[in-house]
Design a protein around this motif. Structure first.
Motif, mmCIF file in Angstrom:
data_model
loop_
_atom_site.group_PDB
_atom_site.id
_atom_site.type_symbol
_atom_site.label_atom_id
_atom_site.label_comp_id
_atom_site.label_asym_id
_atom_site.label_seq_id
_atom_site.Cartn_x
_atom_site.Cartn_y
_atom_site.Cartn_z
ATOM 1 N N GLY A 133 0.797 -1.222 0.000
ATOM 2 C CA GLY A 133 0.000 0.000 0.000
ATOM 3 C C GLY A 133 0.827 1.268 0.000
ATOM 4 O O GLY A 133 0.347 2.340 0.366
ATOM 5 N N SER A 134 2.080 1.166 -0.457
ATOM 6 C CA SER A 134 2.939 2.351 -0.534
ATOM 7 C C SER A 134 4.083 2.088 -1.499
ATOM 8 O O SER A 134 4.485 0.937 -1.722
ATOM 9 N N GLY A 135 4.604 3.176 -2.060
ATOM 10 C CA GLY A 135 5.727 3.061 -2.982
ATOM 11 C C GLY A 135 5.675 4.171 -4.009
ATOM 12 O O GLY A 135 4.669 4.880 -4.141
ATOM 13 N N LEU A 136 6.768 4.335 -4.727
ATOM 14 C CA LEU A 136 6.876 5.383 -5.737
ATOM 15 C C LEU A 136 7.731 4.895 -6.890
ATOM 16 O O LEU A 136 8.807 4.324 -6.678
ATOM 17 N N VAL A 137 7.253 5.126 -8.095
ATOM 18 C CA VAL A 137 8.028 4.862 -9.307
ATOM 19 C C VAL A 137 8.311 6.206 -9.973
ATOM 20 O O VAL A 137 7.386 6.944 -10.309
ATOM 21 N N ILE A 138 9.596 6.537 -10.105
ATOM 22 C CA ILE A 138 9.997 7.738 -10.843
ATOM 23 C C ILE A 138 10.629 7.288 -12.155
ATOM 24 O O ILE A 138 11.650 6.592 -12.155
ATOM 25 N N ASN A 139 10.002 7.652 -13.248
ATOM 26 C CA ASN A 139 10.527 7.338 -14.564
ATOM 27 C C ASN A 139 11.218 8.572 -15.132
ATOM 28 O O ASN A 139 10.633 9.655 -15.155
ATOM 29 N N ILE A 140 12.456 8.411 -15.570
ATOM 30 C CA ILE A 140 13.185 9.543 -16.147
ATOM 31 C C ILE A 140 12.824 9.656 -17.627
ATOM 32 O O ILE A 140 13.215 8.837 -18.447
ATOM 33 N N GLY A 141 12.015 10.671 -17.904
ATOM 34 C CA GLY A 141 11.623 10.942 -19.279
ATOM 35 C C GLY A 141 12.534 11.979 -19.896
ATOM 36 O O GLY A 141 13.735 12.014 -19.628
ATOM 37 N N SER A 142 11.971 12.867 -20.699
ATOM 38 C CA SER A 142 12.760 13.913 -21.351
ATOM 39 C C SER A 142 11.823 14.901 -22.018
ATOM 40 O O SER A 142 10.709 14.544 -22.432
ATOM 41 N N THR A 143 12.284 16.139 -22.157
ATOM 42 C CA THR A 143 11.515 17.091 -22.964
ATOM 43 C C THR A 143 11.423 16.613 -24.414
ATOM 44 O O THR A 143 10.519 17.019 -25.139
ATOM 45 N N ALA A 144 12.333 15.715 -24.816
ATOM 46 C CA ALA A 144 12.265 15.137 -26.164
ATOM 47 C C ALA A 144 10.997 14.317 -26.356
ATOM 48 O O ALA A 144 10.579 14.065 -27.490
ATOM 49 N N GLY A 145 10.392 13.891 -25.261
ATOM 50 C CA GLY A 145 9.123 13.172 -25.345
ATOM 51 C C GLY A 145 7.938 14.089 -25.535
ATOM 52 O O GLY A 145 6.822 13.626 -25.818
ATOM 53 N N HIS A 146 8.160 15.392 -25.394
ATOM 54 C CA HIS A 146 7.087 16.380 -25.554
ATOM 55 C C HIS A 146 7.215 17.169 -26.850
ATOM 56 O O HIS A 146 6.215 17.543 -27.451
ATOM 57 N N TYR A 147 8.461 17.459 -27.238
ATOM 58 C CA TYR A 147 8.698 18.364 -28.361
ATOM 59 C C TYR A 147 9.630 17.696 -29.372
ATOM 60 O O TYR A 147 10.754 17.348 -29.033
ATOM 61 N N PRO A 148 9.191 17.534 -30.616
ATOM 62 C CA PRO A 148 10.040 16.892 -31.619
ATOM 63 C C PRO A 148 11.157 17.813 -32.101
ATOM 64 O O PRO A 148 11.040 19.040 -32.023
ATOM 65 N N TYR A 149 12.229 17.230 -32.575
ATOM 66 C CA TYR A 149 13.324 17.990 -33.185
ATOM 67 C C TYR A 149 14.030 17.085 -34.193
ATOM 68 O O TYR A 149 13.980 15.854 -34.061
ATOM 69 N N PRO A 150 14.666 17.656 -35.203
ATOM 70 C CA PRO A 150 15.357 16.841 -36.202
ATOM 71 C C PRO A 150 16.404 15.944 -35.557
ATOM 72 O O PRO A 150 17.214 16.402 -34.746
ATOM 73 N N GLY A 151 16.370 14.673 -35.889
ATOM 74 C CA GLY A 151 17.312 13.715 -35.327
ATOM 75 C C GLY A 151 16.845 13.082 -34.039
ATOM 76 O O GLY A 151 17.481 12.170 -33.518
ATOM 77 N N GLY A 152 15.709 13.552 -33.503
ATOM 78 C CA GLY A 152 15.198 12.987 -32.258
ATOM 79 C C GLY A 152 14.444 11.692 -32.462
ATOM 80 O O GLY A 152 14.336 10.886 -31.531
ATOM 81 N N ASN A 153 13.915 11.508 -33.652
ATOM 82 C CA ASN A 153 13.088 10.361 -34.077
ATOM 83 C C ASN A 153 12.744 9.349 -32.979
ATOM 84 O O ASN A 153 11.848 9.601 -32.167
ATOM 85 N N VAL A 154 13.428 8.228 -32.895
ATOM 86 C CA VAL A 154 13.014 7.181 -31.954
ATOM 87 C C VAL A 154 13.349 7.519 -30.503
ATOM 88 O O VAL A 154 12.620 7.126 -29.593
ATOM 89 N N TYR A 155 14.406 8.287 -30.272
ATOM 90 C CA TYR A 155 14.677 8.688 -28.884
ATOM 91 C C TYR A 155 13.480 9.452 -28.323
ATOM 92 O O TYR A 155 12.981 9.152 -27.233
ATOM 93 N N GLY A 156 13.015 10.457 -29.053
ATOM 94 C CA GLY A 156 11.853 11.217 -28.599
ATOM 95 C C GLY A 156 10.623 10.343 -28.441
ATOM 96 O O GLY A 156 9.833 10.516 -27.502
ATOM 97 N N ALA A 157 10.457 9.393 -29.354
ATOM 98 C CA ALA A 157 9.304 8.499 -29.275
ATOM 99 C C ALA A 157 9.363 7.622 -28.026
ATOM 100 O O ALA A 157 8.340 7.373 -27.375
ATOM 101 N N THR A 158 10.570 7.161 -27.657
ATOM 102 C CA THR A 158 10.670 6.336 -26.447
ATOM 103 C C THR A 158 10.331 7.151 -25.205
ATOM 104 O O THR A 158 9.732 6.631 -24.261
ATOM 105 N N LYS A 159 10.696 8.422 -25.200
ATOM 106 C CA LYS A 159 10.409 9.247 -24.035
ATOM 107 C C LYS A 159 8.937 9.665 -23.988
ATOM 108 O O LYS A 159 8.387 9.876 -22.892
ATOM 109 N N ALA A 160 8.298 9.766 -25.143
ATOM 110 C CA ALA A 160 6.845 9.969 -25.161
ATOM 111 C C ALA A 160 6.154 8.730 -24.593
ATOM 112 O O ALA A 160 5.161 8.832 -23.861
ATOM 113 N N PHE A 161 6.681 7.569 -24.913
ATOM 114 C CA PHE A 161 6.180 6.319 -24.344
ATOM 115 C C PHE A 161 6.295 6.344 -22.819
ATOM 116 O O PHE A 161 5.355 5.962 -22.100
ATOM 117 N N VAL A 162 7.446 6.793 -22.320
ATOM 118 C CA VAL A 162 7.659 6.850 -20.867
ATOM 119 C C VAL A 162 6.605 7.728 -20.208
ATOM 120 O O VAL A 162 6.041 7.372 -19.162
#
Length: 248
Positions: free
Chosen positions: A125-154
């Motif tokens: 009944g207690s605990g915390l999961v902190i997932n390290i995402g990225s602004t790359a998961g919110h905002y696309p940029y050239p060359g971000g392709n799958v990295y950004g997509a993985t962070k959007a997944f996170v």
């Protein structure tokens, strides 16, 4: 509090370990590089437990968790920090293997760790999961392709965890940094080209690993009824780009 940090051998992970230990908590240092986490454990003392673990391998995770000493098994905070970016070339040129590695680490590894640790948290009944995402998961940029997509997944995975965990006492947060220096992130992304990595930070004051560690610690020490769904950080030198327009 017992905190398990993946990718604890360097960067954000190592600094988060230092921050939690310096504030009186115990930390499980999980990473592939046994020598690096052994050195960090020697620095931090008895409050740190080095555990060799590869998040891309389910058997490795299961063996590591099963092998924890009895007094280390109650994980109060899981920080899914292990992750990487590879390459900045366009999608039609990037080696497919780079995409596969990022997906295996940033997505599959993160969800496997979470799934194997979560049941005990829910049972208590207690605990915390902190997932390290990225602004790359919110905002696309050239060359971000799958990295950004993985962070959007996170980010979306974290929000869906929240939907499932309502009323359980278990919390989940997506911690999404922007431009961050003083880590191996860009050196890994540019595959050891240190000059290319250094150019990323020229003339900037990026976020530091300590900034991210302090944020993670703040999240973890909030009252148990408070859940930070998502938190995004940028250095003041970073902002938002205009839309790209290709002109003839």
């Amino acid at each position: 509090m017992i905190v398990l940090i993946t990718g604890a051998s360097a960067g954000f992970g190592a600094e988060m370990a230092r921050t939690f230990v310096s504030n009186g908590h115990r930390v499980i240092l999980a990473a592939r590089r046994t020598d690096r986490i052994a050195d960090l454990a020697a620095e931090l003392g008895d409050a740190a437990l080095p555990v060799t673990l590869d998040v891309t391998s389910r058997p490795s995770i299961e063996a590591a968790l099963a092998g924890l000493p009895a007094d280390w098994k109650q994980i109060d905070v899981l920080i899914n920090n292990a992750g990487l970016a590879l390459n900045t070339v366009p999608a039609h040129e990037v080696p497919l293997e780079d995409w596969e590695t990022m997906i295996a680490t940033n997505c599959k590894g993160l969800v496997t760790m979470t799934r194997l640790v979560l049941p005990d948290m829910v049972a208590r009944g207690s605990g915390l999961v902190i997932n390290i995402g990225s602004t790359a998961g919110h905002y696309p940029y050239p060359g971000g392709n799958v990295y950004g997509a993985t962070k959007a997944f996170v980010e979306q995975f974290t929000l869906n965890l929240r939907a499932d965990l309502v009323g359980t006492g278990v919390r989940a947060t997506n911690l999404a940094p922007g431009l961050s220096g003083g880590t191996e992130f860009s050196n890994v992304r540019f595959k050891g080209d240190d000059s290319a990595a250094a150019k990323v930070y020229e003339g900037t004051t990026p976020l530091s690993a300590k900034d991210i560690a302090d944020t993670a610690y703040w999240i973890a020490t909030l009252p148990p009824h408070v859940n930070v769904n998502s938190i995004e950080l940028m250095p003041t030198c970073q902002g938002f780009s205009p839309f790209t327009i290709k002109r003839a």
